[in-house]
Design a protein around this motif. Structure first.
Motif, PDB file in Angstrom:
ATOM      1  N   PRO A 396     -34.374 -32.970 -52.886  1.00  0.00           N
ATOM      2  CA  PRO A 396     -32.910 -32.912 -52.884  1.00  0.00           C
ATOM      3  C   PRO A 396     -32.353 -32.961 -54.302  1.00  0.00           C
ATOM      4  O   PRO A 396     -32.119 -34.033 -54.862  1.00  0.00           O
ATOM      5  N   ALA A 428     -33.268 -28.443 -52.994  1.00  0.00           N
ATOM      6  CA  ALA A 428     -32.415 -28.298 -51.815  1.00  0.00           C
ATOM      7  C   ALA A 428     -31.050 -28.907 -52.097  1.00  0.00           C
ATOM      8  O   ALA A 428     -30.948 -29.962 -52.734  1.00  0.00           O
ATOM      9  N   TYR A 433     -30.444 -30.462 -47.284  1.00  0.00           N
ATOM     10  CA  TYR A 433     -31.432 -31.534 -47.152  1.00  0.00           C
ATOM     11  C   TYR A 433     -31.084 -32.449 -45.980  1.00  0.00           C
ATOM     12  O   TYR A 433     -31.942 -32.824 -45.183  1.00  0.00           O
ATOM     13  N   TYR A 438     -34.644 -28.526 -43.148  1.00  0.00           N
ATOM     14  CA  TYR A 438     -36.074 -28.765 -43.338  1.00  0.00           C
ATOM     15  C   TYR A 438     -36.615 -29.719 -42.270  1.00  0.00           C
ATOM     16  O   TYR A 438     -37.493 -30.531 -42.528  1.00  0.00           O
ATOM     17  N   TYR A 447     -42.433 -33.168 -49.111  1.00  0.00           N
ATOM     18  CA  TYR A 447     -41.023 -33.535 -48.982  1.00  0.00           C
ATOM     19  C   TYR A 447     -40.778 -34.760 -49.854  1.00  0.00           C
ATOM     20  O   TYR A 447     -41.506 -35.750 -49.760  1.00  0.00           O
TER      21      TYR A 447
END
Length: 554
Positions: A396, A428, A433, A438, A447
């Protein structure tokens, strides 16, 4: 100069000169993460009531109330909880003046403080608490964090009488009181909740020390004092209404702009002091840093498909990068490295030996060879069965991972490349996010993120299995292991602290041994404030700044 009637000003802040520290020791590394001051002392003088605190914060959530820690920071200003956490991590009274726990530890009876009103005039009573808890447990609630904590344990609840609320659990859940201290569990006015989520997104109503007067999106939230406030937690620095008239909570995402607002005097206190400015801040301002418990910023590896469905490949990635050096370089020693990807070092029952993969390219290469990734293409990337060793790492950008964190990820990717990985960093947006882009296993291979929590019981949220009949979107590794889940469940229900610690340790080591989550650095709350502003403090559940006790001097 004391500013008792200061209003928001729009102006261009002067540029702030940044100097790179020559040595890490010169960068003012905090000695502890307990929230104690490491900067200058508060200025002497006569403490006065009134005035406006201008606070420079970082992230703006999409709604005032919700399930992100950024929402919890706001919640501390306008909501009260049933309990609070003192400096030792012990639950202490807040809206609940006391509580009883049944012998089987499955029922909690809360005795509420009389005479408390929400700022819309609604009375606080047991029915209001029940409305909140039931609302938070609604799967469609914007505050899904509450569901993740107690949804699997909740059985029922009841209004015993006007000021007595009882919660029943399916099984003992030892962290319950600690969990309830978090801002997500703040009690809102049931009258206001009845207006619907759209209105409550911008104008939630609590019984706290401040109430929301105005939200200028992308700019600020103005909190004004609740003059009738009579329900401060037992660990507050004083009882009764806040001393200041207002708090103007400014959203200053750019760290240079944010620190510049403090040095120029347009902010009295700021959040998240940039690492480059920490040393200067400790010389000029009151500073506090709290290492937030929970899960650190970590790279969670998706085991649902190649390449990280092979434990050897996961372990190879963990060995490939000198993460400790990368973190120390990026944060100049201000923010601690956290090898354990399951729990942050300030979390109770943290195991420092879990997930401790030292930088060892030779081991990384050997593991990849044994996993069959023996060929390399013209770019030096390993291949197997004609496929490159490529992994998409979603993070993120700007909302959770700032410039320093992005630099660490770039460093990890560069070092992983040396042993044959092609890590593709995928920034993202905040909306993507958090908006479910995702959510599916095929949308990423790794991640990046953190989770603030005052209890190791957080492990249950992150590692409970993802099953078709009992989904768990917070298990971002897609790792289904009934043994791991059982360890955590036993720990959560144990009445013996030593046994719980041992079980939590076993769970952390299982996560670490399988290289499911590769730790990077802790999530922290750091504050720097003008010496003329006394008694701003950081609470212990999630590192929320507290302004209800703050006063200026003249």
């Amino acid at each position: 100069m004391l500013r008792l009637s200061r209003r928001w000003r729009t102006r261009i802040l002067p540029a702030v000169g940044l100097a790179v520290c020559v040595m890490l020791a010169a960068c003012g590394r905090p000695e502890t993460g307990d929230g104690s001051s490491k900067g200058v002392a508060a200025s002497p003088g006569e403490l006065v009531s009134g005035g406006v605190i201008e606070y420079g914060h970082e992230q703006e959530p999409p709604c005032v109330h919700g399930g992100w820690v950024q929402n919890a920071y706001l919640a501390r200003q306008y909501l009260d909880n049933l309990v609070s956490l003192d400096d030792s991590g012990k639950p202490v009274p807040w809206l609940a003046t006391s509580w009883d726990i049944s012998p089987d530890r499955r029922s909690y009876t809360f005795h509420l403080k009389p005479g408390v009103k929400f700022t819309d005039g609604t009375e606080l009573d047991a029915a209001a608490v029940k409305t909140n808890i039931n609302g938070y447990l609604d799967p469609d609630s914007p505050n899904g964090t509450v569901v993740s904590y107690i949804g699997q344990y909740f059985e029922s609840d009841e209004v015993v009488d006007k000021l007595t609320y009882r919660l029943h659990l399916k099984a003992p859940y030892t962290p319950l009181l600690t969990v309830l201290s978090q801002g997500y569990f703040g009690i809102q006015s049931p009258t206001a909740l009845a207006r619907g989520p759209k209105i409550n997104c911008a104008q939630p109503v609590g019984s706290g020390p401040f109430k929301i007067a105005q939200w200028d999106r992308n700019r600020s939230i103005t909190f004004v004092r609740n003059d009738q406030y009579n329900s401060a937690p037992a660990n507050a620095k004083h009882q009764g209404p806040a001393y200041v008239d207002k708090v103007i909570w400014k959203f200053l995402k750019d760290p240079v702009l944010r620190y510049g607002s403090l040095t120029s005097g347009s902010s009295d206190v700021i959040y998240n002091v940039p690492a480059l400015n920490w040393a200067e801040a400790t010389r000029k301002f009151q500073t506090e840093q709290y290492i937030t418990p929970g899960r650190p910023n970590a790279i969670t590896l998706n085991v649902a498909h190649a390449p990280f469905d092979d434990v050897r490949v996961r372990q190879a990635l963990a060995y490939s990068a000198d993460r400790k050096k990368s973190v120390e370089t990026a944060y100049l020693g201000v923010v601690p490295y956290n090898a354990n990807g399951a729990l942050s070092q300030s979390t109770p029952d943290y195991d420092p030996k879990a997930g401790d993969y030292e930088h060892d390219p030779a081991k990384a290469n050997a593991l990849l060879d044994s996993a069959g990734w023996t060929q390399r293409d013209g770019d030096g990337i390993r291949e197997k069965d004609g496929k490159r060793l490529t992994a998409r790492v979603v993070y993120p950008a700007d909302s959770i991972i700032g410039a320093e964190g992005a630099g660490i990820l770039q460093d990890v990717a560069a070092q992983a490349r040396e042993v044959g990985f092609d890590l593709q960093l995928v920034p993202a947006t905040q909306s993507a996010y958090f908006g479910g882009n995702y959510a599916k296993a095929d949308t990423y291979d790794a991640y990046v993120g953190y989770w603030t929590s005052p209890t190791p019981g957080l492990l249950y949220i992150n590692w409970r299995q993802r099953l078709s009949d009992n989904p768990n979107p917070y298990n971002t590794a897609f790792y289904n292991d009934p043994h791991l889940q059982g360890l955590i469940e036993q720990a959560n229900s144990s009445a013996d602290p030593a046994q719980a610690a041992s079980l939590y340790s076993d769970a952390q080591r299982l996560i670490g041994d399988n290289a499911l989550s590769i730790g990077l650095y802790t999530q922290t709350t750091s504050l720097a404030s003008n010496p003329k502003l006394h008694d701003v403090w950081i609470e212990k559940s999630q590192g929320e700044p507290v302004f209800a006790d703050a006063r200026f001097v003249r």
